[in-house]
Motif scaffolding. Structure first.
Motif, PDB file in Angstrom:
ATOM      1  N   GLY A  66       0.816  -1.196   0.000  1.00 60.00           N
ATOM      2  CA  GLY A  66       0.000   0.000   0.000  1.00 60.00           C
ATOM      3  C   GLY A  66       0.857   1.256   0.000  1.00 60.00           C
ATOM      4  N   ARG A  67       0.409   2.279  -0.726  1.00 59.79           N
ATOM      5  CA  ARG A  67       1.058   3.600  -0.686  1.00 59.79           C
ATOM      6  C   ARG A  67       0.323   4.382   0.393  1.00 59.79           C
ATOM      7  NH1 ARG A  67       5.926   4.964  -1.461  1.00 59.79           N
ATOM      8  NH2 ARG A  67       6.331   7.070  -2.201  1.00 59.79           N
ATOM      9  N   LEU A 113       1.037   6.549  -7.923  1.00 60.03           N
ATOM     10  CA  LEU A 113       0.009   7.152  -7.079  1.00 60.03           C
ATOM     11  C   LEU A 113      -0.703   8.278  -7.824  1.00 60.03           C
ATOM     12  CD1 LEU A 113      -1.500   7.643  -4.441  1.00 60.03           C
ATOM     13  CD2 LEU A 113       0.457   9.008  -3.650  1.00 60.03           C
ATOM     14  N   VAL A 114       0.065   9.145  -8.479  1.00 64.81           N
ATOM     15  CA  VAL A 114      -0.543  10.239  -9.244  1.00 64.81           C
ATOM     16  C   VAL A 114      -1.393   9.672 -10.384  1.00 64.81           C
ATOM     17  CG1 VAL A 114      -0.094  12.281 -10.652  1.00 64.81           C
ATOM     18  CG2 VAL A 114       1.323  11.828  -8.638  1.00 64.81           C
ATOM     19  N   ILE A 158      -4.630   1.944 -14.320  1.00 65.97           N
ATOM     20  CA  ILE A 158      -3.791   2.964 -13.688  1.00 65.97           C
ATOM     21  C   ILE A 158      -2.516   3.180 -14.503  1.00 65.97           C
ATOM     22  CG2 ILE A 158      -2.370   3.457 -11.657  1.00 65.97           C
ATOM     23  CD1 ILE A 158      -4.514   2.109  -9.968  1.00 65.97           C
ATOM     24  N   ALA A 159      -1.920   2.088 -14.970  1.00 68.14           N
ATOM     25  CA  ALA A 159      -0.654   2.176 -15.703  1.00 68.14           C
ATOM     26  C   ALA A 159      -0.777   3.036 -16.957  1.00 68.14           C
ATOM     27  CB  ALA A 159      -0.165   0.778 -16.075  1.00 68.14           C
ATOM     28  N   LYS A 215       1.095  10.652 -18.367  1.00 68.02           N
ATOM     29  CA  LYS A 215       0.474  11.924 -18.009  1.00 68.02           C
ATOM     30  C   LYS A 215       0.805  12.306 -16.567  1.00 68.02           C
ATOM     31  CE  LYS A 215      -1.513  14.277 -20.058  1.00 68.02           C
ATOM     32  NZ  LYS A 215      -1.119  15.538 -20.758  1.00 68.02           N
ATOM     33  N   ALA A 216       0.859  11.313 -15.683  1.00 65.96           N
ATOM     34  CA  ALA A 216       1.200  11.590 -14.285  1.00 65.96           C
ATOM     35  C   ALA A 216       2.596  12.192 -14.187  1.00 65.96           C
ATOM     36  CB  ALA A 216       1.116  10.305 -13.460  1.00 65.96           C
ATOM     37  N   SER A 217       3.541  11.627 -14.917  1.00 63.86           N
ATOM     38  CA  SER A 217       4.906  12.152 -14.911  1.00 63.86           C
ATOM     39  C   SER A 217       4.942  13.580 -15.441  1.00 63.86           C
ATOM     40  CB  SER A 217       5.808  11.247 -15.758  1.00 63.86           C
ATOM     41  OG  SER A 217       7.137  11.732 -15.788  1.00 63.86           O
TER      42      SER A 217
END
Length: 341
Positions: A126-127, A168-169, A323-324, A329-331
């Motif tokens: 878990g994060r 997470l983002v 999620i992957a 885009k998260a980066s």
């Protein structure tokens, strides 16, 4: 011991030595991002049960690049790694092949495996929030709350571009969309106590030292710190925090995985699949999870006592493959808001 930890040149030489004579019998060659000593007990149990030996090549970077360079001559049979990003990247770069096994699909929930069978999760982490036992009275929290101004100057975190934080983002994008996630990420940045740095353990150390009230980290680091006899000061860091599972009362806590994938040109494919089925079994998952302080993905497999003491986890049910897709885009968002500045 049947488990062999072999450096790159050594494994290549071992494979080359068999050329022109006889093929390696009943062996599986593993390219691993996980330290050999972490997976050794698991592989020993597999060998004892099946008679199939294992060779482990540990790399701390460049695993996929190495396999692409080796091409059809790669000795790799199986990839063991962490993070959905690394697993999905291995698939995207064409170094894996699909596996269709009823034994594996029967114990690995759908949201923890590639829809096409290129990779499978074995354990989750878990994060979570490392909260000060002394300065944080609340016992529940959400990821969204991390952007609340009440935490201004009180949050510690490692680089926003680290694969764990990018994931997470990416999960926040999956739940809220890009625009809302950008606002959220800006709010979290504004609440940081210091420039993002260090690893997850460093965030617990920051809470212990009073530099921040909460840190963001993976659950398994808590187990590593609690049981660190070589650096006992880390036990103090772990004792200073309590683990809060964000969003445990609604959509669930974001989790990432340790997983496996069958190499595209696996020379020992049948035995490699046999190892994958062992790793996916309740016994294999429990052995692996206990060693690395993670949660088995099979709901019928038991977590270790150390992990149970973290508290109950309600993992986000969103498929990790979904999620992957948001990782690029998260980066970009991490850089756009200047998170690491």
């Amino acid at each position: 011991m049947h488990v062999k930890s072999i450096h790159a040149a050594g494994l290549s030489a071992l494979i080359a030595a068999s050329v022109g004579t006889t093929a390696l019998a009943a062996e599986v060659n593993i390219y691993s991002y996980r330290q050999p000593d972490l997976i050794a007990p698991l592989l020993e149990a597999f060998t004892e049960e099946t008679g199939v030996k294992t060779n482990v090549l540990f790399l701390n970077k460049g695993l996929v690049e190495r396999m692409k360079a080796e091409g059809e001559n790669s000795p790799a049979d199986l990839i063991l790694t962490v993070d959905i990003g690394r697993l999905s990247n291995a698939k995207d770069e064409g170094v894996t092949q699909p596996v269709d096994s009823a034994a594996i699909n029967g114990t690995i929930p759908e949201n923890y495996r590639d829809p096409e069978g290129h990779w499978y999760g074995l354990t989750t982490r878990g994060r979570v929030v490392y909260a000060s036992k002394d300065r944080v009275p609340q016992d529940t929290i959400s990821y969204e709350e991390l952007a609340d101004p009440k935490w201004k100057g009180k949050i510690c975190i490692r680089s926003g571009q680290h694969i764990y934080n990018v994931a997470l983002v990416a999960s926040m994008i999956a739940h809220h969309g890009e625009e809302e996630t950008e606002k959220w990420l800006t709010g979290v940045k504004d609440n940081l106590a210091r420039k993002p740095n260090g690893n997850d353990r460093a965030q617990a150390k920051g809470v212990f030292a009073g530099e921040c009230d909460i840190g963001i980290g993976n659950t398994y680091y808590v187990g590593l710190m609690q049981n660190n006899e070589k650096e006992p000061e880390q036990k103090d860091w772990a004792n200073a925090i309590k683990v809060l599972f964000p969003n445990s009362g609604d959509r669930g806590t974001h989790v990432n995985i340790s997983g496996m994938a069958l190499a595209k040109h696996a020379p020992n494919k049948d035995d490699a699949v046999k190892l994958m089925e062992f790793l996916a079994s309740p016994k294999g998952q429990e052995l692996y999870a206990e060693r690395v302080y993670e949660y088995p993905v099979d709901p019928n497999a038991q977590a270790s006592d150390t992990v149970k003491n973290f508290g109950d986890i309600n993992p986000d049910k969103l498929p990790l493959a979904e999620i992957a897709k948001n990782r690029p885009k998260a980066s970009e968002l991490v850089d756009k808001v200047g998170f690491n500045n």
